[in-house]
Write an enzyme that holds these catalytic residues in place. Structure first.
Site, PDB file in Angstrom:
ATOM      1  N   GLY A  81     -28.166  36.887  19.989  1.00 46.78           N
ATOM      2  CA  GLY A  81     -26.616  35.411  20.140  1.00 46.78           C
ATOM      3  C   GLY A  81     -26.011  36.596  20.822  1.00 46.78           C
ATOM      4  CB  ALA A  82     -24.039  35.207  23.385  1.00 53.99           C
ATOM      5  NE  ARG A  90     -15.545  41.615  16.241  1.00 54.70           N
ATOM      6  CZ  ARG A  90     -14.386  42.669  16.175  1.00 54.70           C
ATOM      7  NH1 ARG A  90     -13.047  42.045  16.416  1.00 54.70           N
ATOM      8  NH2 ARG A  90     -14.452  43.501  17.024  1.00 54.70           N
ATOM      9  CB  ALA A 120     -24.547  41.850  12.677  1.00 50.96           C
ATOM     10  CG  ASP A 150     -13.137  45.844  10.332  1.00 47.70           C
ATOM     11  OD1 ASP A 150     -12.712  44.863  11.334  1.00 47.70           O
ATOM     12  OD2 ASP A 150     -14.597  45.261  10.659  1.00 47.70           O
ATOM     13  NE  ARG A 153     -14.960  49.872  14.628  1.00 49.12           N
ATOM     14  CZ  ARG A 153     -14.982  49.126  15.140  1.00 49.12           C
ATOM     15  NH1 ARG A 153     -14.897  48.117  15.082  1.00 49.12           N
ATOM     16  NH2 ARG A 153     -16.595  48.794  16.090  1.00 49.12           N
ATOM     17  CG  HIS A 170     -12.142  55.023  -2.403  1.00 50.04           C
ATOM     18  ND1 HIS A 170     -13.082  57.090  -2.015  1.00 50.04           N
ATOM     19  CD2 HIS A 170     -13.301  54.718  -2.815  1.00 50.04           C
ATOM     20  CE1 HIS A 170     -13.771  57.030  -3.012  1.00 50.04           C
ATOM     21  NE2 HIS A 170     -14.440  55.378  -3.192  1.00 50.04           N
ATOM     22  CG  HIS A 177     -15.980  42.235  12.312  1.00 48.56           C
ATOM     23  ND1 HIS A 177     -15.141  43.020  12.543  1.00 48.56           N
ATOM     24  CD2 HIS A 177     -16.811  41.684  13.646  1.00 48.56           C
ATOM     25  CE1 HIS A 177     -16.178  43.652  13.098  1.00 48.56           C
ATOM     26  NE2 HIS A 177     -16.632  42.672  13.617  1.00 48.56           N
TER      27      HIS A 177
HETATM   28  P1  NAD Z   1     -27.100  42.631  22.692  1.00 49.60           P
HETATM   29  O1  NAD Z   1     -26.879  41.091  23.935  1.00 49.60           O
HETATM   30  O2  NAD Z   1     -27.677  43.412  23.429  1.00 49.60           O
HETATM   31  O3  NAD Z   1     -28.459  41.380  22.151  1.00 49.60           O
HETATM   32  C1  NAD Z   1     -28.212  40.457  21.576  1.00 49.60           C
HETATM   33  C2  NAD Z   1     -30.226  40.338  21.144  1.00 49.60           C
HETATM   34  O4  NAD Z   1     -30.085  39.103  21.352  1.00 49.60           O
HETATM   35  C3  NAD Z   1     -30.717  40.470  22.911  1.00 49.60           C
HETATM   36  O5  NAD Z   1     -31.728  40.946  23.133  1.00 49.60           O
HETATM   37  C4  NAD Z   1     -31.421  39.100  23.102  1.00 49.60           C
HETATM   38  O6  NAD Z   1     -32.706  38.264  23.448  1.00 49.60           O
HETATM   39  C5  NAD Z   1     -31.526  38.284  21.455  1.00 49.60           C
HETATM   40  N1  NAD Z   1     -31.252  36.802  21.276  1.00 49.60           N
HETATM   41  C6  NAD Z   1     -30.404  35.754  21.822  1.00 49.60           C
HETATM   42  N2  NAD Z   1     -30.499  34.544  21.424  1.00 49.60           N
HETATM   43  C7  NAD Z   1     -32.045  34.829  20.244  1.00 49.60           C
HETATM   44  C8  NAD Z   1     -32.631  33.871  20.285  1.00 49.60           C
HETATM   45  N3  NAD Z   1     -32.580  32.974  19.777  1.00 49.60           N
HETATM   46  N4  NAD Z   1     -33.589  34.575  18.731  1.00 49.60           N
HETATM   47  C9  NAD Z   1     -33.685  36.249  18.819  1.00 49.60           C
HETATM   48  N5  NAD Z   1     -33.457  36.159  19.856  1.00 49.60           N
HETATM   49  C10 NAD Z   1     -32.233  36.219  20.791  1.00 49.60           C
HETATM   50  O7  NAD Z   1     -25.632  42.096  22.001  1.00 49.60           O
HETATM   51  P2  NAD Z   1     -25.582  43.448  20.618  1.00 49.60           P
HETATM   52  O8  NAD Z   1     -24.854  43.823  21.258  1.00 49.60           O
HETATM   53  O9  NAD Z   1     -26.883  43.686  20.017  1.00 49.60           O
HETATM   54  O10 NAD Z   1     -24.908  41.845  19.834  1.00 49.60           O
HETATM   55  C11 NAD Z   1     -25.477  40.663  18.965  1.00 49.60           C
HETATM   56  C12 NAD Z   1     -24.669  40.845  18.348  1.00 49.60           C
HETATM   57  O11 NAD Z   1     -23.884  41.871  17.236  1.00 49.60           O
HETATM   58  C13 NAD Z   1     -23.049  40.255  19.247  1.00 49.60           C
HETATM   59  O12 NAD Z   1     -23.299  38.378  18.265  1.00 49.60           O
HETATM   60  C14 NAD Z   1     -21.561  41.197  18.787  1.00 49.60           C
HETATM   61  O13 NAD Z   1     -20.628  41.461  18.504  1.00 49.60           O
HETATM   62  C15 NAD Z   1     -22.616  41.274  17.693  1.00 49.60           C
HETATM   63  N6  NAD Z   1     -21.785  43.039  16.748  1.00 49.60           N
HETATM   64  C16 NAD Z   1     -20.936  42.393  15.844  1.00 49.60           C
HETATM   65  C17 NAD Z   1     -20.724  43.703  14.629  1.00 49.60           C
HETATM   66  C18 NAD Z   1     -19.661  43.605  13.457  1.00 49.60           C
HETATM   67  O14 NAD Z   1     -19.471  44.344  12.551  1.00 49.60           O
HETATM   68  N7  NAD Z   1     -20.497  43.019  12.986  1.00 49.60           N
HETATM   69  C19 NAD Z   1     -21.019  45.097  15.403  1.00 49.60           C
HETATM   70  C20 NAD Z   1     -20.867  45.168  17.319  1.00 49.60           C
HETATM   71  C21 NAD Z   1     -21.825  43.681  17.702  1.00 49.60           C
END
Ligand code: NAD
Length: 312
Positions: A81-82, A90, A120, A150, A153, A170, A177
C-alpha cells in the site's frame, strides 16, 4: 502445536516487507517465504538478494510468487500500500489503502487460504478490521501489528532512561497505532518493580514521563522527517509476532485485535495485549486501567470507530 514447516507470504515488498523478510531470514523458523508485489521485478530482486544470504543464516525456500501461493500458507502478512507522506497522519491514508486491501484480500481468499492474516499497512487498526470483514475469517485469524512497535519504542526509551536491559522492562502502549495511542503507566514494570519504586531517590516526575511518551508517539514522524520511512523496527516486530505463531508460544504481545466487549468496546480493532499462538489470537488480556487511562482508551477507540464507519 508448533508449526514445523511454516509458510509465510509477504504482500508488498517495499521497505517494511523487505525488512520483515530480512528479519525472518536471520531467525530461521520459516521454511517457505513467498514475496508478492504489484512490481513483480521488485519481489524477484528481493527474493534473489535474500537467497544469497542463505549461507550466513538458515536453509529456507524464498521466491517471488503469486496469489496461488497463499492456498497452503500458514500466514499472509500484508505490508502493501501507499506509505505515510511527511506530515500525513496514518488515518489520512485510509481511503487509499482500503481500496488496495479489498482487492488483495479478495485474491488471497480466492486461493483457498485458511491461515492467519497479519496486517502492517497503515492505518493498521482500520485495515485489520477491513481485512477481517473482507476475508470472512474468524477474528482470531486476523491480527494487526497494532502497538507492537509503539510498545517496543516505549520499552527501549524506558530502558535507556533507567539503564536496564529493555527485555527487563514490561511496558505497553495501547489503542490506535497513531496519534491517539496511550501509555499504560500504571502497569510499567522495570526489573520486576513498579515504575515509581525502581529508583526511589530519583523518581521521574510527570513532565519527564509525558516527554518520554511524546517521543514514543511521534517517533514515526521524527524518523520519516529524516529518512522518509520507518521499517527496521516494524520488520522485527512482525517477525516477533510470526515467531509466536510458528512456535505456538502463547506469547503476550500488544497487537491490534477485534474487541468483543473487552475494555468496554466492541466492533473495533485496536492495540491491546493478546495471547498469540499457532491459531492466531487465543484471547485478549483484559487489564484493569485507571480512570485517566480508561478515558484515553475510550477516546482512541471512538476515533477508530469513526474511521471504520467511513468505510463500512
Ligand atoms: P513502500 O512504498 O516502500 O512499499 C509498499 C509496497 O507495496 C510497494 O513495493 C508497492 O509496489 C506494493 N504495493 C502497492 N500496492 C500493491 C498491491 N495492490 N498489491 C501488491 N503490492 C502492492 O511502503 P513501506 O515503507 O514498505 O510501508 C508499507 C506500509 O507499512 C505503509 O502503509 C506504512 O505506513 C506501514 N507501516 C506500518 C508500520 C506499523 O507499525 N504497522 C510501521 C511502518 C510502516
Amino acid at each position: 502445536m508448533e508449526i514445523k514447516s511454516m509458510k509465510v507470504v509477504i504482500i508488498g515488498a517495499g521497505a517494511v516487507g523487505s525488512s520483515f523478510a530480512y528479519a525472518l531470514l536471520n531467525q530461521g523458523f520459516v521454511r517457505d517465504l513467498v514475496i508478492i508485489d504489484v512490481n513483480h521485478d521488485k519481489a524477484e530482486g528481493d527474493a534473489i538478494d535474500l537467497l544469497h544470504g542463505m549461507p550466513f543464516s538458515f536453509p529456507m525456500n524464498i521466491w517471488a510468487g503469486s496469489y496461488e501461493d497463499c492456498k497452503d500458507a500458514n500466514l499472509v502478512v500484508n505490508c502493501a500500500g501507499a506509505n505515510q507522506a511527511p506530515g500525513e497522519t496514518r488515518l489520512e491514508l485510509l481511503e487509499k489503502n482500503a481500496k488496495i486491501f479489498k482487492d488483495i484480500v479478495t485474491k488471497v481468499m480466492e486461493s483457498g487460504f485458511k491461515g492467519i492474516f497479519l496486517v502492517a499497512t497503515n492505518p493498521v487498526d482500520v485495515l485489520a478490521y477491513a481485512t477481517w470483514k473482507y476475508s470472512g475469517l474468524p477474528s482470531s485469524q486476523v491480527i494487526g501489528s497494532g502497538t507492537v512497535l509503539d510498545s517496543a519504542r516505549f520499552r527501549y526509551l524506558l530502558a535507556d532512561k533507567f539503564k536496564v536491559d529493555s527485555r527487563n522492562v514490561h511496558a505497553l502502549i495501547l489503542g490506535e497505532h497513531g496519534d491517539s495511542s496511550l501509555p499504560l503507566w500504571s502497569h510499567v514494570m522495570i526489573a520486576g518493580k513498579p515504575l515509581f519504586d525502581f529508583d526511589e531517590e530519583n523518581r521521574p516526575n510527570e513532565e519527564e514521563l509525558e516527554e518520554l511518551f511524546i517521543k514514543v508517539r511521534d517517533a514515526a514522524y521524527e524518523i520519516i522527517k529524516r529518512k522518509g520511512a520507518t521499517y527496521y523496527g516494524i520488520g522485527m516486530g512482525l517477525a516477533r509476532i510470526t515467531r509466536a505463531i510458528a512456535k505456538d508460544e502463547n506469547a503476550v504481545l500488544p497487537v491490534s485485535a477485534l474487541l468483543k466487549g473487552e475494555y468496554g468496546h466492541e466492533e473495533v480493532y485496536t492495540g491491546v495485549p493478546a495471547v498469540i499462538n499457532s491459531g492466531g489470537i487465543r484471547e485478549i488480556v483484559n487489564l484493569k486501567l485507571n480512570k485517566e487511562e480508561t478515558a484515553r482508551f475510550d477516546n482512541s477507540a471512538d476515533i477508530l470507530k469513526g474511521y471504520i464507519e467511513k468505510i463500512f
